[in-house]
Design an enzyme around this catalytic site. Structure first.
Site, short mmCIF file in Angstrom:
data_model
loop_
_atom_site.label_atom_id
_atom_site.label_comp_id
_atom_site.label_asym_id
_atom_site.label_seq_id
_atom_site.Cartn_x
_atom_site.Cartn_y
_atom_site.Cartn_z
N HIS A 125 14.75 3.95 2.18
CA HIS A 125 13.81 4.67 3.04
C HIS A 125 14.52 5.46 4.14
O HIS A 125 14.15 6.60 4.43
CB HIS A 125 12.82 3.67 3.64
CG HIS A 125 11.81 4.29 4.55
ND1 HIS A 125 10.82 5.14 4.09
CD2 HIS A 125 11.64 4.21 5.89
CE1 HIS A 125 10.09 5.54 5.11
NE2 HIS A 125 10.55 5.00 6.22
N LYS B 190 12.22 -0.71 -9.89
CA LYS B 190 12.42 0.59 -9.21
C LYS B 190 12.83 0.32 -7.77
O LYS B 190 12.18 -0.46 -7.07
CB LYS B 190 11.12 1.39 -9.27
CG LYS B 190 11.18 2.73 -8.55
CD LYS B 190 9.82 3.44 -8.68
CE LYS B 190 9.60 4.42 -7.56
NZ LYS B 190 8.22 4.93 -7.52
N CYS C 264 13.07 13.21 -4.64
CA CYS C 264 11.73 13.48 -4.11
C CYS C 264 11.94 13.95 -2.66
O CYS C 264 13.08 13.97 -2.20
CB CYS C 264 10.91 12.19 -4.17
SG CYS C 264 9.14 12.34 -3.91
N THR D 191 4.74 5.28 -8.78
CA THR D 191 4.16 4.20 -7.94
C THR D 191 4.40 4.43 -6.45
O THR D 191 5.41 5.01 -6.05
CB THR D 191 4.81 2.85 -8.31
OG1 THR D 191 6.22 3.03 -8.43
CG2 THR D 191 4.25 2.30 -9.61
N ARG D 192 3.47 3.94 -5.63
CA ARG D 192 3.61 3.91 -4.17
C ARG D 192 3.12 2.55 -3.68
O ARG D 192 2.12 2.03 -4.19
CB ARG D 192 2.76 5.00 -3.50
CG ARG D 192 3.21 6.43 -3.78
CD ARG D 192 4.52 6.74 -3.10
NE ARG D 192 4.97 8.13 -3.24
CZ ARG D 192 5.76 8.57 -4.21
NH1 ARG D 192 6.17 7.77 -5.16
NH2 ARG D 192 6.15 9.84 -4.24
N HIS E 293 5.49 12.28 -6.69
CA HIS E 293 5.75 11.84 -8.07
C HIS E 293 6.58 10.54 -8.08
O HIS E 293 7.04 10.07 -7.05
CB HIS E 293 6.46 12.94 -8.86
CG HIS E 293 7.77 13.36 -8.27
ND1 HIS E 293 7.84 14.18 -7.18
CD2 HIS E 293 9.05 13.05 -8.60
CE1 HIS E 293 9.10 14.38 -6.87
NE2 HIS E 293 9.87 13.69 -7.70
N LYS F 131 -0.18 5.93 0.74
CA LYS F 131 -1.21 4.87 0.76
C LYS F 131 -2.45 5.30 1.54
O LYS F 131 -3.54 4.86 1.28
CB LYS F 131 -0.65 3.58 1.33
CG LYS F 131 -0.22 3.70 2.80
CD LYS F 131 0.40 2.44 3.35
CE LYS F 131 1.83 2.23 2.93
NZ LYS F 131 2.79 3.31 3.31
C1 LIG Z 1 10.66 8.63 -3.07
C2 LIG Z 1 9.40 8.47 -2.26
C3 LIG Z 1 8.83 7.21 -2.11
C4 LIG Z 1 7.68 7.03 -1.34
N1 LIG Z 1 7.11 5.80 -1.26
C5 LIG Z 1 5.94 5.64 -0.59
C6 LIG Z 1 5.27 4.40 -0.62
O1 LIG Z 1 5.72 3.44 -1.28
N2 LIG Z 1 4.10 4.29 0.05
C7 LIG Z 1 3.56 5.33 0.74
O2 LIG Z 1 2.50 5.17 1.34
N3 LIG Z 1 4.17 6.54 0.77
C8 LIG Z 1 5.35 6.72 0.13
N4 LIG Z 1 5.96 7.93 0.10
C9 LIG Z 1 5.43 9.02 0.93
C10 LIG Z 1 4.27 9.77 0.31
O3 LIG Z 1 4.46 9.94 -1.09
C11 LIG Z 1 4.12 11.10 1.03
O4 LIG Z 1 3.98 10.83 2.43
C12 LIG Z 1 2.91 11.88 0.56
O5 LIG Z 1 2.95 12.07 -0.84
C13 LIG Z 1 2.86 13.24 1.27
O6 LIG Z 1 1.71 13.91 0.86
P1 LIG Z 1 1.49 15.47 1.16
O7 LIG Z 1 0.12 15.78 0.73
O8 LIG Z 1 1.91 15.74 2.57
O9 LIG Z 1 2.58 16.21 0.23
P2 LIG Z 1 2.47 16.55 -1.34
O10 LIG Z 1 1.82 15.46 -2.08
O11 LIG Z 1 3.84 16.96 -1.76
O12 LIG Z 1 1.50 17.79 -1.38
C14 LIG Z 1 1.80 19.04 -0.80
C15 LIG Z 1 1.29 20.11 -1.75
O13 LIG Z 1 1.30 21.37 -1.08
C16 LIG Z 1 1.62 22.36 -2.03
N5 LIG Z 1 2.08 23.56 -1.31
C17 LIG Z 1 3.12 23.65 -0.45
N6 LIG Z 1 3.24 24.89 0.04
C18 LIG Z 1 2.23 25.61 -0.50
C19 LIG Z 1 1.83 26.98 -0.37
N7 LIG Z 1 2.49 27.85 0.41
N8 LIG Z 1 0.77 27.40 -1.09
C20 LIG Z 1 0.08 26.53 -1.90
N9 LIG Z 1 0.43 25.24 -2.05
C21 LIG Z 1 1.49 24.77 -1.35
C22 LIG Z 1 2.69 21.68 -2.87
O14 LIG Z 1 2.87 22.32 -4.13
C23 LIG Z 1 2.16 20.27 -2.98
O15 LIG Z 1 1.40 20.08 -4.15
C24 LIG Z 1 7.11 8.14 -0.67
C25 LIG Z 1 7.69 9.42 -0.82
C26 LIG Z 1 8.81 9.58 -1.60
C27 LIG Z 1 9.41 10.96 -1.74
#
Ligand SMILES: Cc1cc2nc3c(=O)[nH]c(=O)nc-3n(C[C@H](O)[C@H](O)[C@H](O)COP(=O)(O)OP(=O)(O)OC[C@H]3O[C@@H](n4cnc5c(N)ncnc54)[C@H](O)[C@@H]3O)c2cc1C
Length: 375
Positions: A266, A262, A311, A47-48, A44, A344
């Site tokens: 990191h 914003k 986050c 933006t990324r 959330h 990304k």
């Molecule tokens: C502040 C911040 C800034 C960032 N900036 C950048 C950026 O500029 N550029 C970039 O490339 N990346 C950036 N990132 C990193 C990027 O956002 C993350 O690497 C990416 O969103 C991770 O994706 P994910 O699918 O692993 O996790 P998520 O998107 O969190 O998805 C995991 C999902 O699994 C679900 N889940 C977990 N456990 C269970 C369960 N037991 N049963 C069912 N569902 C479950 C959760 O509810 C969630 O929806 C940033 C991150 C943050 C926090």
């Protein structure tokens, strides 16, 4: 109910995987504890940044370029604006690995990059002040993704291709016997031929149910919006940015439609249990002082904090991703440990996960992200 594939975690990586799997004709079930996009995981905050010449290492560049292509395709398929080519300015000492990797990967892959001495940076973007010891590496073709809209777009397409989404359905139990997967939520039990685990900060517990103990560290992160002069910081004249400074590694975004500038840090953050409540922005002194310190040094005209948020990152020890098949169960693909720079790539990771499930292999080089490195 039996499926071809179950995806646990329909966030950044999982929702994209769900789309590619459903599109390939697989009967796909996506389960999530919440209803993505949501504000409880890692995706959330509006933006990324997407960078192509990659400071973390040249091995990421082909993945970044494939991801960019898939984001462009997603925009075209849905008619929704997801990417804004603001350019990305990377600032730091010329000798840092981050800046060196950007310069060398732009040469290796013929990516557009302008290398600017500090007076040129200060002149081109008067909202920035950097000392003589730093340079700027400006990538004009990189920019900003609207993260929640990206997930929403893949969600819509996954459903259009026949995927079943069960939201607010946390997976509590998981097992694999004779290539058959069993997954249990509070209310229901499902089975499938194959499984994707993409559960972000909650991945560690799910992996341990399949005998994998991975060094994943969920970390609390903060970011905030500041009032900033639109003449200096509006997205039409100001880029997204990363600053590798001696005070820390910062990143940020121009003001989009009056949102304000914003900024986030990191490096650093606090290890947390994602199932416990996380202190809100401002509850720790450093939440404000870290960002204020950065702005005072490098964007001193930015003064007033509007609001901040928290986050989660999920760090691996080397901050490289984990994208692999389970070492024992070849019908289980995993994607985790995106270490604060994964969003990304999520379009490309979704495609890779679908390929791994369908054929056990992918055309992308995922060797740097293998589980082997933790042995
Ligand atoms: C502040 C911040 C800034 C960032 N900036 C950048 C950026 O500029 N550029 C970039 O490339 N990346 C950036 N990132 C990193 C990027 O956002 C993350 O690497 C990416 O969103 C991770 O994706 P994910 O699918 O692993 O996790 P998520 O998107 O969190 O998805 C995991 C999902 O699994 C679900 N889940 C977990 N456990 C269970 C369960 N037991 N049963 C069912 N569902 C479950 C959760 O509810 C969630 O929806 C940033 C991150 C943050 C926090």
């Amino acid at each position: 109910m039996h499926y071809d594939v179950i995806v646990i975690g329909a966030g950044s990586m999982g929702m994209a995987a769900g789309y590619f799997l459903a599109k390939s004709g697989k009967k796909t079930l996506l389960l999530d504890s919440f209803s993505p996009p949501h504000n409880k995981g890692s995706h959330h905050g509006e933006t990324r940044i997407i960078r192509h010449a990659y400071g973390e290492g040249g091995e990421y560049v082909p993945l970044a370029l494939q991801a960019q292509k898939l984001w462009n395709d997603l925009e075209e398929m849905t008619g929704i604006s997801l990417f804004s080519a603001t350019g990305v300015l990377n600032v730091g000492h010329e000798k840092t690995d981050f800046i060196q990797n950007i310069i060398s990967s732009s040469k290796t892959y013929s990516l557009p990059l302008e290398t600017l001495a500090s007076p040129e940076v200060n002149k081109r973007w008067p909202g920035i002040t950097i000392p003589a010891k730093y340079i700027g590496c400006f990538e004009p073709a990189s920019g900003i993704l609207k993260c929640e809209s990206c997930i929403r777009a893949y969600r819509t397409l996954a459903e259009q291709h026949g995927a079943t989404l069960l939201m607010d359905s946390k997976v509590n139990e998981l097992s694999v016997h004779d290539q058959r997967v069993t997954v249990k939520t509070e209310a229901q039990t499902f089975s499938s031929d194959a499984l994707v685990i993409s559960a972000g900060a909650w991945s560690r517990d799910l992996f341990s149910m399949l005998g994998l103990n991975l060094p994943l560290n969920p970390v609390r992160k903060t970011f905030a919006w500041f009032d900033a002069g639109e003449n200096l910081y509006n997205h039409t004249n100001f880029p997204a940015f990363t600053f590798a400074t001696s005070q820390g590694f910062y990143y940020g975004f121009p003001s989009i439609d009056g949102s304000g500038l914003k900024v986030g840090r990191h490096d650093g953050g606090q290890s947390i249990d994602p199932d416990k409540s996380i202190p809100e922005f401002g509850q720790l002194d450093e939440d404000r002082t870290d960002l204020r310190n950065f702005l005072n040094h490098y964007m001193p005209s930015v003064k007033k904090l509007k609001y901040g948020k928290t986050c989660m990152y999920t760090l691996t020890p080397d901050e490289d991703f984990i994208i692999d098949l389970h070492p024992v169960y070849s019908n289980v693909a995993i994607a985790a440990g995106f270490s604060g720079h994964g969003f990304k790539f999520s379009s490309a990771v979704g495609q890779i996960l679908s390929e791994l499930i369908s054929s056990g292999k992918t055309e992308q080089n995922i060797a740097p992200f293998s589980l082997d490195r933790f042995n």
